[in-house]
Write a protein that holds these residues in place. Structure first.
Motif, short mmCIF file in Angstrom:
data_model
loop_
_atom_site.label_atom_id
_atom_site.label_comp_id
_atom_site.label_asym_id
_atom_site.label_seq_id
_atom_site.Cartn_x
_atom_site.Cartn_y
_atom_site.Cartn_z
N PRO A 139 -1.09 -6.30 9.70
CA PRO A 139 -1.61 -5.00 9.29
C PRO A 139 -2.79 -5.14 8.35
O PRO A 139 -2.86 -6.10 7.58
CB PRO A 139 -0.43 -4.36 8.56
N THR A 140 -3.71 -4.21 8.47
CA THR A 140 -4.94 -4.27 7.68
C THR A 140 -5.02 -3.10 6.72
O THR A 140 -4.52 -2.02 7.01
CB THR A 140 -6.17 -4.14 8.63
N ALA A 141 -5.66 -3.32 5.60
CA ALA A 141 -5.94 -2.22 4.68
C ALA A 141 -7.45 -2.16 4.49
O ALA A 141 -8.14 -3.17 4.64
CB ALA A 141 -5.26 -2.47 3.34
N ASN B 239 0.82 -1.22 0.00
CA ASN B 239 0.00 0.00 0.00
C ASN B 239 0.85 1.26 0.00
O ASN B 239 1.97 1.26 0.48
CB ASN B 239 -0.88 0.02 1.25
N PRO B 240 0.27 2.37 -0.49
CA PRO B 240 0.99 3.64 -0.38
C PRO B 240 1.20 3.94 1.11
O PRO B 240 0.30 3.71 1.91
CB PRO B 240 0.02 4.64 -1.00
N PRO B 241 2.38 4.38 1.48
CA PRO B 241 2.65 4.63 2.90
C PRO B 241 1.93 5.91 3.36
O PRO B 241 1.51 6.72 2.53
CB PRO B 241 4.16 4.82 2.94
N ASN C 174 -9.56 7.68 2.72
CA ASN C 174 -9.71 8.41 3.98
C ASN C 174 -9.85 7.54 5.21
O ASN C 174 -9.68 7.99 6.32
CB ASN C 174 -10.90 9.36 3.90
N GLU C 175 -10.23 6.28 4.99
CA GLU C 175 -10.40 5.41 6.14
C GLU C 175 -9.04 4.83 6.50
O GLU C 175 -8.53 3.97 5.79
CB GLU C 175 -11.37 4.28 5.81
N GLY C 176 -8.44 5.28 7.54
CA GLY C 176 -7.10 4.85 7.87
C GLY C 176 -7.02 3.36 8.09
O GLY C 176 -7.93 2.74 8.62
N ALA C 177 -5.93 2.78 7.66
CA ALA C 177 -5.70 1.37 7.92
C ALA C 177 -5.44 1.21 9.41
O ALA C 177 -5.02 2.15 10.08
CB ALA C 177 -4.51 0.89 7.12
N ARG D 256 3.60 10.68 6.86
CA ARG D 256 4.71 10.86 7.80
C ARG D 256 5.85 9.90 7.51
O ARG D 256 7.01 10.28 7.46
CB ARG D 256 4.22 10.63 9.24
N SER D 257 5.50 8.64 7.28
CA SER D 257 6.54 7.65 7.01
C SER D 257 7.24 7.97 5.70
O SER D 257 8.46 7.81 5.57
CB SER D 257 5.94 6.25 6.92
N LEU D 258 6.46 8.43 4.72
CA LEU D 258 7.04 8.73 3.42
C LEU D 258 8.05 9.87 3.53
O LEU D 258 9.17 9.81 3.01
CB LEU D 258 5.92 9.10 2.44
N ALA D 259 7.65 10.91 4.28
CA ALA D 259 8.55 12.06 4.45
C ALA D 259 9.84 11.62 5.15
O ALA D 259 10.95 12.01 4.77
CB ALA D 259 7.84 13.14 5.27
N LEU D 260 9.67 10.73 6.13
CA LEU D 260 10.83 10.24 6.87
C LEU D 260 11.76 9.42 5.96
O LEU D 260 12.98 9.57 5.98
CB LEU D 260 10.33 9.35 8.02
#
Ligand code: AMP
Length: 558
Positions: free
Chosen positions: A474-476, A401-403, A551-554, A406-410
Motif C-alpha cells: 500500500p502507498t501513501a 495512516n488515518p483510515p 485529498n490525493e487518495g492513496a 468508510r473503513s472507519l465507520a465500519l
C-alpha cells in the motif's frame, strides 16, 4: 606482606598535594576526585614502598600508578625511567596514552613498545628521551637485549594486570626482564586476583611489599550489580534471548567459554533480530579490528567474545557483562565483570548458571564476598502477554495512516456489535495466520530491531475469510510545501528523500511537482517514519514541511 593501614577520610586530588601541572592535566581529563584505589595507594607509592594493589580494570588503576609516576617518582630534569609491563598491546597502548596525558604539562614523555609495530619508531622515541616505557614483556625484553632500553635507568617497575601476564605464559619473560633491573628499583604490582603464583612473584622480586587488598570499599566503589539466572542447562541460547528481552541492556559484552560458542551465540542473536558480533582468536586480525572499531563507534550492541579475545580491549562504554556460561574459576569472573562499571559509572553483570556451575557461585561468595541476586525467567503467562503486545505493535505499524471514512465507520460499527470478538478474532486470524509461531518471531524481531514494519504479514494461503491478499504494498501520498514556483525539480526532491530516509529510488513512487507544492508516493508503512526523518530538511532555501496529503487518495489497498 604487610597489610595496608585503613584509608583516611575521602580526599580530593588537591589533598594529595599534587603539583599544579598534574592537577591541570587531571582537569583536562575531567577527573574530579580520586577513585578509592588512587586515593588509598597514593601515599604508600610516593613514599617509595613496593606495593601490591589488588584492583581490576575499571577502578582507575592506571591512574593509581600513573599519577604518582608523573607527579613524584619521575623528576622533571632527571633521566631515570619507569617501565610498565602489560599483558596485551592494547593495554600497553592504553596505559601509555593515559600516562602521557597525566604528564602532559610536566614534560614527561611516554612511549609504548609492543610487538608487531615498527622497532625503529620505538627506538627513536626512546632516544628522544621518553621517561615512561609502557610495553608488553616480549618486546621489552628484545629492547633490553639490544640495549635500546638501558636497564640501569629503570627505577620504577609496574606490573599491570600481573595475573593476566602470568596466565598468558609470560612468566619466563618477566623473570628475564626483572633480573636485568637495578635492585634498588621500586616495584608496584597491580592484579585483579592475588593467588599463589602472584605471591611467588612478589616474594621473589619485591621488597617488603605492602598489600592493598580488594576491600569492600573497592568492590562497592565499582558499583557493579551482580545477577544470576538459574537454568536447567537445556536451551541456553533461547534462555539468553529471553534474558536479553527482559533485561533489555543498552549494550553488552557476552562471554563464552569456547571459540565455537561465540560464533554460535552471535549467529543465533542475529537470527533473532539483535545486533551482534563475535570475536575470538580465530578471527583474522583485520576482521577483529573492524569489529572493535564498530564496537567503539557504538555500532555493535552485543559483542560475543572469549576471555582471550576480550583481553585488553577498551569496552568501557558497554553497560553489561553477560556470562553465557560461568567461567571456570572465580578469578576469571572478577576479570570479566570488571569490564563493566568503569570508574564513576555503574555496570551490571548477569550470569546464566546451569546445574554444573553452582560451585563457582559458592566460591565467588567465599573468596570475594560477591553474592549475585537471583532473577527468574518470565513465566509462560508473562511470555504470552509479551507476544500479544508484539502482535498489536505489528498491526499498529502496518497501518500508520488515518483510515478512509468508510473503513472507519465500519470499524466503529464492528466494535460495538455484540459478536465483535468473534469477528475481530477472525480478521486477526486472517491477518496473522492463525496459530503461526513464525509470526511471533517476526513480531519480536521487529521490536528488537526497533524498526517499523515494511509490509504487513501475508495472510495464510488457505484463508477463506474476508481479507484478500495484497497485490502491491500500500502507498501513501505525502504533501511537500515546495513546488514549481520554487524552481523545484522532481529529481532533487527524490534525492533528498533518499538521503534523509534511506529509501531506495525504487521504493519512492511518483513525484508530482505542482505550482506551490509537490506530491510524493511512498510505502504506506513507512510514511510516518519518512515524515519524521524529513523534519528540519531545507530545499531551495525553504524549510520543508512534509505531511500526509489529504485529498490525493492513496493507492488502493487490494
Ligand atoms: P582503569 O581502571 O585504569 O582501566 O580506568 C578506568 C577508566 O576510568 C579509564 O577510562 C580512566 O580514564 C577513568 N578514570 C580513572 N581515574 C579516574 C578518576 N579519578 N575520575 C574519573 N575517571 C577516572
Amino acid at each position: 606482606m604487610n597489610e595496608a593501614p585503613a584509608a583516611d577520610d575521602p580526599q580530593t586530588f588537591e589533598d594529595l598535594g599534587l603539583h599544579d601541572d598534574v592537577l591541570k592535566a587531571l582537569g583536562d581529563l575531567g577527573w574530579e576526585t580520586p577513585t578509592p584505589v588512587q586515593r588509598d595507594s597514593y601515599s604508600m607509592i610516593v613514599d617509595g614502598n613496593d606495593v601490591i594493589v589488588q584492583a581490576r580494570t575499571g577502578t582507575g588503576k592506571t591512574g593509581a600508578f600513573g599519577i604518582p609516576l608523573v607527579d613524584k617518582l619521575m623528576s622533571i630534569d632527571g633521566d631515570e625511567q619507569a617501565l610498565v609491563l602489560a599483558p596485551t598491546r592494547e593495554l600497553a597502548l592504553q596505559s601509555a596514552r593515559e600516562i602521557e596525558k597525566l604528564g602532559a604539562h610536566r614534560s614527561i614523555d611516554t612511549v609504548a613498545v609492543y610487538g608487531g609495530a615498527s622497532m625503529e619508531r620505538q627506538v627513536s622515541a626512546l632516544k628522544k628521551g621518553a621517561r615512561v616505557i609502557s610495553g608488553t614483556p616480549g618486546r621489552v625484553l628484545d629492547h633490553l637485549k639490544r640495549g635500546t632500553i638501558t636497564a640501569s635507568r629503570l627505577r620504577v617497575l609496574v606490573l599491570d594486570e600481573a595475573d593476566e601476564m602470568l596466565s598468558m605464559g609470560f612468566a619466563k619473560e618477566l623473570n628475564a626482564i626483572i633480573e636485568r633491573l637495578p635492585s634498588n628499583r621500586q616495584t608496584l604490582l597491580f592484579s585483579a586476583t592475588v593467588d599463589r603464583a602472584i605471591k611467588r612473584v612478589a616474594e621473589r622480586h619485591m621488597r617488603d611489599p605492602i598489600f592493598l587488598g580488594l576491600s569492600g570499599d573497592h568492590v562497592g566503589a565499582l558499583g557493579i550489580e551482580h545477577f544470576v539466572y538459574m537454568l536447567s542447562g537445556m536451551g541456553r541460547v533461547g534462555n539468553l534471548i529471553s534474558i536479553l528481552e527482559i533485561e533489555n541492556p543498552e549494550s553488552a559484552l557476552i562471554f563464552c567459554n569456547t571459540k565455537a560458542e561465540t560464533e554460535e551465540v552471535s549467529a543465533a542473536l542475529k537470527r533473532a533480530g539483535f545486533n551482534a558480533e563475535w570475536l575470538n582468536g580465530d578471527r583474522p586480525q583485520r576482521e577483529r579490528e573492524k569489529v572493535l572499531a564498530q564496537t567503539r563507534r557504538n555500532e555493535v550492541r552485543f559483542l560475543v567474545a572469549t576471555d582471550v579475545a576480550a583481553r585488553g580491549i577498551d569496552v568501557s562504554h558497554l553497560t553489561h557483562v553477560i556470562n553465557f556460561h560461568l567461567p571456570e574459576n572465580v578469578e576469571q569472573y572478577v576479570h570479566r565483570t570488571g569490564r563493566t562499571g568503569r570508574a564513576g559509572r555503574t555496570g551490571t553483570a548477569i550470569s546464566l548458571v546451569g546445574p554444573n556451575e553452582l560451585g563457582i557461585l559458592y566460591y565467588l561468595r567465599l573468596q570475594y564476598g560477591i553474592l549475585p541476586v537471583e532473577r527468574t525467567l518470565p513465566s509462560a503467562g508473562e511470555a504470552k502477554t509479551r507476544r500479544e503486545a508484539d502482535r498489536i505493535a505489528m498491526i499498529d505499524l502496518a497501518y500508520p495512516n488515518p483510515p478512509d471514512e468508510r473503513s472507519l465507520a465500519l470499524a466503529r460499527r464492528l466494535i460495538t456489535h455484540p459478536d465483535a470478538e468473534r469477528m475481530l478474532a477472525g480478521l486477526l486470524g486472517a491477518f496473522f495466520g492463525s496459530g503461526s509461531e513464525e509470526i511471533d518471531e517476526v513480531a519480536a524481531k521487529q521490536r528488537r530491531r526497533g524498526r517499523r514494519a515494511t509490509t504487513p504479514p501475508k495472510p495464510p494461503k488457505d484463508s477463506d475469510e474476508g481479507v484478500t491478499e495484497a497485490k502491491a504494498p500500500p502507498t501513501a501520498t505525502l504533501y511537500v510545501n515546495v513546488g514549481k514556483s520554487d524552481d523545484l525539480k522532481a529529481s532533487e526532491l527524490g534525492r533528498l528523500l533518499q538521503e534523509r530516509t534511506g529509501l531506495k529510488r525504487r521504493e519512492i513512487g511518483r513525484i508530482r511537482v505542482r505550482n506551490t507544492h509537490s506530491l510524493v508516493d511512498v510505502p504506506e508503512a513507512r510514511a510516518k517514519e519518512i515524515i519524521d526523518s524529513m523534519a528540519g530538511a531545507v530545499l531551495r532555501e525553504r524549510e520543508l514541511s512534509v505531511e500526509l496529503a489529504e485529498n490525493e487518495g492513496a493507492a488502493p489497498r487490494s
